[in-house]
Design an enzyme around this catalytic site. Structure first.
Site, short mmCIF file in Angstrom:
data_model
loop_
_atom_site.label_atom_id
_atom_site.label_comp_id
_atom_site.label_asym_id
_atom_site.label_seq_id
_atom_site.Cartn_x
_atom_site.Cartn_y
_atom_site.Cartn_z
N ASP A 91 -12.17 -10.65 -0.90
CA ASP A 91 -13.47 -10.79 -0.24
C ASP A 91 -14.46 -9.89 -0.98
OD1 ASP A 91 -12.65 -8.32 0.90
OD2 ASP A 91 -12.36 -9.18 2.90
N GLU A 138 0.80 -1.24 0.00
CA GLU A 138 0.00 0.00 0.00
C GLU A 138 0.83 1.28 0.00
OE1 GLU A 138 -2.83 -0.30 3.21
OE2 GLU A 138 -3.76 -2.08 2.38
N ASN A 162 2.28 -5.23 -3.11
CA ASN A 162 0.86 -5.55 -2.87
C ASN A 162 0.07 -4.26 -2.61
OD1 ASN A 162 -1.11 -7.72 -2.32
ND2 ASN A 162 -1.10 -6.98 -0.21
N GLU A 184 -6.08 -10.89 -1.29
CA GLU A 184 -6.92 -10.68 -0.09
C GLU A 184 -8.40 -10.64 -0.47
OE1 GLU A 184 -5.51 -7.32 2.23
OE2 GLU A 184 -3.41 -7.80 1.85
N HIS A 217 -10.35 -6.44 -2.29
CA HIS A 217 -11.44 -6.28 -1.33
C HIS A 217 -12.60 -5.61 -2.07
CE1 HIS A 217 -9.01 -7.52 2.07
NE2 HIS A 217 -8.06 -6.68 1.71
C1 XIL Z 1 -6.35 -6.35 8.33
C2 XIL Z 1 -6.69 -7.50 9.23
O1 XIL Z 1 -7.58 -8.36 8.57
C3 XIL Z 1 -7.30 -7.01 10.53
O2 XIL Z 1 -7.45 -8.10 11.44
C4 XIL Z 1 -6.43 -5.93 11.16
O3 XIL Z 1 -7.08 -5.41 12.28
C5 XIL Z 1 -6.15 -4.83 10.16
O4 XIL Z 1 -5.57 -5.38 8.99
N1 XIL Z 1 -5.02 -4.74 3.67
C6 XIL Z 1 -4.01 -5.54 4.16
C7 XIL Z 1 -4.24 -6.40 5.33
O5 XIL Z 1 -2.94 -5.61 3.54
O6 XIL Z 1 -3.10 -6.57 6.12
C8 XIL Z 1 -5.37 -5.87 6.19
O7 XIL Z 1 -5.63 -6.83 7.21
C9 XIL Z 1 -6.59 -5.60 5.35
C10 XIL Z 1 -6.30 -4.56 4.30
#
Ligand code: XIL
Length: 347
Positions: free
Chosen positions: A268, A161, A202, A266, A238
């Site tokens: 969802d 990020e 990422n 990641e 996401h």
């Molecule tokens: C999130 C986790 O799922 C949570 O449990 C934590 O509180 C915050 O981070 N992008 C990412 C992940 O790269 O590391 C994040 O994970 C979600 C967004």
């Protein structure tokens, strides 16, 4: 001959059924082999992973679902800076080790997540005031964490990020004190720390073709041209139900064409809660769309969902009023998106 000998052992009625029984059990074994997300993905040369929290592994249903269905894991929080180096030079790997050991004993691939990120950073890092000191701390962190897991991690999210949605650099401590070059410095340190791990950049909101993914693309192109080590780009994915970027596959392909692997890291697909049947059906379509996009790009080597079950998903606490974003519901029942994902994988 064979049957005549068998006849001495078995009753005749059993004997006549035996070949059918053997055939059908072989058939069942074949069907079963492609009847999980992990095995179906494996048949397509891919890994199907899930983000895992060490604390949940003691829940029998959680571990059973993970072990049965997934062929890869990403520690959800356990490898982040605040967890692994809470005070300067003092490393702690207890909960990350639990996940890595679990994954290895179940033959799962492990994605390291993540080394350099503005969030979940140990407090002491933000108190550093000079670029040279922060650079030293960053290099030492990468060497310490990657060194501990050396040889056991397939993909590492080296930097997470680092860009804003408009394509400019996020101004965090690394950018402010070290400047643009902190990213390539992190990748060089990572290559030295574990030469066999594939090193990834990422990010989120970069899944489609847009200002942010253009900026990441330009960075990867530049790294490749100058020999900065980078092997892969992760697209967090996401998503919001019904709102997938239409350029997902084309965007994955243009990165792959630069000579890097691409990963869905990641995934969802969230929706307002309580979930409706219509949204669960739309979600099923969305998951299948992501799987098909990945399968269409030969260098798209893995798909990881951000969690195993809706029960523990990060979504409800991060996006109030939304949830139901994963493939298994809060009772571990398979959702329509599970079925569509498995089908899209060819299982
Ligand atoms: C999130 C986790 O799922 C949570 O449990 C934590 O509180 C915050 O981070 N992008 C990412 C992940 O790269 O590391 C994040 O994970 C979600 C967004």
């Amino acid at each position: 001959m064979f049957y005549r000998r068998l006849r001495k052992v078995f009753f005749k009625p059993t004997l006549s059924l035996l070949p059918i029984a053997l055939l059908s059990s072989a058939f069942l074994v074949n069907v079963a082999a492609a009847a999980t997300l992990g095995s179906a993905a494996a048949a397509r040369g891919r890994t199907f992973g899930g983000a895992v929290a060490a604390g949940h592994l003691t829940e029998a249903q959680y571990a059973a679902t993970l072990d049965a269905e997934f062929s890869g894991v990403t520690p959800e929080n356990e490898m982040k800076w605040d967890a692994t180096e809470p005070s300067r030079g003092t490393f702690s790997f207890g909960s990350a080790d639990i996940i890595v050991n679990h994954a290895q004993s179940h033959n799962m691939k492990i994605r390291g997540h993540t080394l350099v990120w503005h969030s979940q950073l140990a407090g002491w890092v933000n108190n550093i005031t000079s670029g040279s000191d922060l650079l030293a701390a960053m290099r030492n962190h990468i060497a310490g964490v990657m060194g501990h897991f050396r040889g056991r991690i397939t993909y590492w999210d080296v930097v997470n990020e680092a860009f804003n949605d408009d394509g400019t650099r996020r101004v965090d401590a690394f950018q402010r004190l070290i400047g643009n070059a902190y990213i390539e410095d992190a990748f060089r340190a990572a290559r030295a720390a574990d030469p066999n791990a594939k090193l990834c950049y990422n990010d989120f909101n970069s899944e489609g073709t847009n200002a942010k993914s253009n900026a990441i693309f330009a960075m990867v192109q530049d790294f490749k041209a100058r020999g900065v080590p980078i092997d892969c780009v992760g697209f967090q994915s996401h998503f919001i139900v019904g709102q997938l970027p239409s350029t997902l596959q084309a965007n994955l392909q243009r990165f792959a064409n630069l000579g890097v692997d691409v990963n869905i890291t990641e995934l969802d697909v969230r929706m307002p809660t309580p979930a409706t049947a219509a949204n669960l059906a739309r979600q099923a379509t969305d998951f299948a769309t992501v799987v098909r996009a990945c399968l269409a790009v030969s260098r798209c080597t893995s798909i990881t969902t951000w969690g195993i079950t809706d029960k523990f998903s990060w979504v409800p606490s991060t996006f109030p009023g939304q949830g139901a974003a994963l493939l298994f519901d809060a009772n571990y029942a398979r959702k329509p998106a599970y079925t569509s994902t498995l089908q899209a994988l060819g299982g």
